[in-house]
Scaffold this active site. Structure first.
Site, short mmCIF file in Angstrom:
data_model
loop_
_atom_site.label_atom_id
_atom_site.label_comp_id
_atom_site.label_asym_id
_atom_site.label_seq_id
_atom_site.Cartn_x
_atom_site.Cartn_y
_atom_site.Cartn_z
N ARG A 1 0.94 -1.47 0.24
CA ARG A 1 0.05 -0.10 -0.08
C ARG A 1 0.61 1.28 -0.30
O ARG A 1 1.53 1.30 0.25
CB ARG A 1 -0.75 0.31 1.30
CG ARG A 1 -2.50 -1.06 0.93
CD ARG A 1 -3.25 -0.58 0.14
NE ARG A 1 -4.33 -1.59 0.36
CZ ARG A 1 -3.91 -2.39 -0.91
NH1 ARG A 1 -3.41 -3.40 -1.89
NH2 ARG A 1 -4.95 -2.97 -0.24
N HIS B 1 -0.84 0.18 -9.68
CA HIS B 1 -1.63 -0.90 -8.87
C HIS B 1 -1.78 -2.16 -9.64
O HIS B 1 -2.31 -2.61 -9.70
CB HIS B 1 -2.18 -0.32 -8.12
CG HIS B 1 -2.95 -1.01 -7.05
ND1 HIS B 1 -3.28 -0.92 -5.56
CD2 HIS B 1 -2.93 -1.71 -7.25
CE1 HIS B 1 -3.72 -1.08 -4.97
NE2 HIS B 1 -3.40 -2.63 -5.65
P1 NDP Z 1 -1.99 -11.39 4.92
O1 NDP Z 1 -2.46 -11.02 5.87
O2 NDP Z 1 -1.71 -13.07 4.14
O3 NDP Z 1 -0.01 -11.71 4.77
C1 NDP Z 1 0.52 -10.40 5.78
C2 NDP Z 1 2.00 -10.78 6.87
O4 NDP Z 1 1.95 -9.30 7.58
C3 NDP Z 1 1.73 -11.23 7.93
O5 NDP Z 1 3.13 -12.79 7.58
C4 NDP Z 1 1.52 -10.86 8.98
O6 NDP Z 1 2.34 -11.43 9.79
C5 NDP Z 1 2.68 -9.85 8.69
N1 NDP Z 1 2.21 -8.69 9.37
C6 NDP Z 1 1.36 -8.03 9.66
N2 NDP Z 1 1.42 -6.90 10.65
C7 NDP Z 1 2.22 -7.20 10.75
C8 NDP Z 1 3.75 -6.68 12.02
N3 NDP Z 1 2.65 -5.42 12.45
N4 NDP Z 1 4.97 -6.53 11.77
C9 NDP Z 1 5.48 -7.28 10.91
N5 NDP Z 1 4.98 -8.48 10.03
C10 NDP Z 1 3.63 -8.32 10.02
O7 NDP Z 1 -2.14 -10.72 3.84
P2 NDP Z 1 -1.85 -11.19 1.90
O8 NDP Z 1 -0.10 -11.70 1.38
O9 NDP Z 1 -2.80 -11.68 1.76
O10 NDP Z 1 -1.47 -9.87 1.59
C11 NDP Z 1 -0.57 -8.82 1.58
C12 NDP Z 1 -1.02 -7.43 1.28
O11 NDP Z 1 -0.37 -7.06 -0.12
C13 NDP Z 1 -2.78 -6.81 0.91
O12 NDP Z 1 -2.79 -6.46 2.28
C14 NDP Z 1 -2.22 -5.74 0.16
O13 NDP Z 1 -2.42 -4.62 0.87
C15 NDP Z 1 -0.82 -6.09 -0.88
N6 NDP Z 1 -2.02 -6.17 -2.53
C16 NDP Z 1 -1.49 -5.74 -2.68
C17 NDP Z 1 -1.93 -6.29 -4.19
C18 NDP Z 1 -1.14 -5.32 -5.42
O14 NDP Z 1 -1.44 -5.91 -6.41
N7 NDP Z 1 -0.42 -4.58 -5.47
C19 NDP Z 1 -3.09 -7.04 -4.77
C20 NDP Z 1 -3.06 -8.02 -3.37
C21 NDP Z 1 -2.31 -7.84 -2.38
P3 NDP Z 1 1.42 -12.66 10.89
O15 NDP Z 1 1.89 -14.01 9.34
O16 NDP Z 1 2.85 -13.31 11.90
O17 NDP Z 1 -0.04 -12.48 10.82
C1 OXD Z 2 -5.95 -6.15 -3.30
C2 OXD Z 2 -5.22 -5.09 -4.40
O1 OXD Z 2 -5.54 -5.81 -2.09
O2 OXD Z 2 -5.96 -5.60 -4.88
O3 OXD Z 2 -6.05 -7.27 -3.35
O4 OXD Z 2 -4.79 -4.69 -3.33
#
Ligand code: NDP
Ligand code: OXD
Length: 312
Positions: free
Chosen positions: A227, A275
């Protein structure tokens, strides 16, 4: 069963796919004023009026992996959703392979210096660099979740030393795992390339800042595909100016579309994509949501439920 749908864009493909998955259901594209009952809402950045008066929903499905915009709209409109209505996000849904492609493309541009060679062609310059070595090129993935883990595994398979950072302790074969704020400094130390795949929460907002960049190797590269609010824009520009960072590939921005007067457009060391790192595949997503609706209706557990206290 009644399913209420909103994605603000062109809904036909989604509505058809839901109609195929649930031939007996009533599927409505939400329009202002539609307060008729619904069992499930399937949404992307919906107007709060759609969710506000509804107490009978069995679940809200977020048509993306990140729930930050939905949660922040709920919060800023002071909307109280009944605590027994789960918010369920997409998990992968075909996005992980696209994320892997995106990251490998950017990693190779920097690691093999293809980005520089491209500029050399523009400058009519025949110039060769020594072959780089993967073992001297540690890559860090912030966020070892559904997407981050698969990206980390792919890079490790290619032979890069890969580190991952998450909130809770993890063990992943071939990946050096670090966790929590205590693990952040050793995770970052000397990384040549950093990929951000964290969810946007109050804890992770502005995390890509000057202080973090100074922990990376001099001349490191940044890939932000999570993000825009994770990144302090001015700190990135200053770190590029000082040479602490050599370049960045950015797919997400604080304001999207990126305003035309934003300095990122004119900074040669920043590559911009709109994006598109991973876009949702309609069929996979509808199938995932359909499976979860079937499970919920049988009283079975589902994954992907948002923890409102954690914010992801
Ligand atoms: P998940 O919820 O599966 O994974 C999030 C990870 O971040 C987990 O490992 C979590 O830790 C870690 N995390 C969260 N908060 C913290 C913190 N404070 N400190 C350290 N680690 C932290 O998310 P996804 O993998 O499915 O997606 C990640 C992000 O990708 C989405 O939220 C979105 O913003 C972005 N995205 C972007 C897209 C694009 O086209 N650019 C498309 C899709 C997604 P833990 O495992 O311990 O919970
Ligand atoms: C998502 C994205 O969060 O598209 O799926 O960014």
């Amino acid at each position: 069963m009644k399913i209420l749908f909103y994605d603000g864009d062109s809904p036909e493909e989604w509505l058809n796919a839901f109609a195929n998955a649930f031939p007996d259901a009533e599927i409505r594209d939400w329009k202002p004023g539609d307060n008729a009952p619904a069992d499930y809402a399937v949404v992307w950045e919906p107007p709060m009026e759609m969710l506000c008066p509804r107490s009978n929903l069995k679940a809200i499905f977020n048509m993306g992996a990140g729930v930050d915009s939905l949660l922040s709209a709920i919060k800023s409109n002071s909307i109280t959703l009944s605590s027994d209505i789960p918010i369920i996000r997409l998990e992968d849904g075909g996005m992980a392979p696209q994320m892997i492609e995106y990251v490998i493309h950017a990693v190779m541009g920097y690691f093999r210096r293809f980005d520089e060679y491209q500029q050399h062609q523009v400058d009519l310059q025949w110039k060769r660099y020594p072959a780089p070595r993967k073992e001297h090129f540690p890559i860090g993935i912030m966020g070892l979740g559904v997407l981050g883990t698969q990206v980390a595994e792919s890079l490790a398979l290619m032979g890069f030393p890969v580190r991952g950072w998450s909130r809770q302790e993890k063990q992943e074969e071939g990946i050096q795992c670090y966790a929590s704020s205590q693990g952040l400094q050793p995770f970052l130390q000397g990384l040549k390339l950093l990929v951000n795949l964290l969810p946007l929460t109050t804890e992770t907002e502005n995390i890509l800042n000057h202080s973090l960049f100074t922990k990376l190797a001099q001349g490191a590269y940044l890939i932000n595909i999570a993000r825009g609010q994770h990144l302090v824009d001015t700190d990135l520009l200053e770190s590029l100016q000082s040479g602490q960072l050599a370049g960045a590939r950015l797919d997400v921005f604080r304001t999207e579309p990126l305003p035309l007067d934003h300095p990122f457009w004119k900074e040669d060391r920043i590559s911009i994509t709109p994006h598109i790192a991973a876009r949702t595949y309609v069929d996979e997503c509808v199938q995932q949501i359909a499976e979860k609706i079937h499970a919920l209706s049988k009283g079975e557990p589902v994954t992907g439920i948002i923890d409102l206290n954690r914010g992801y």
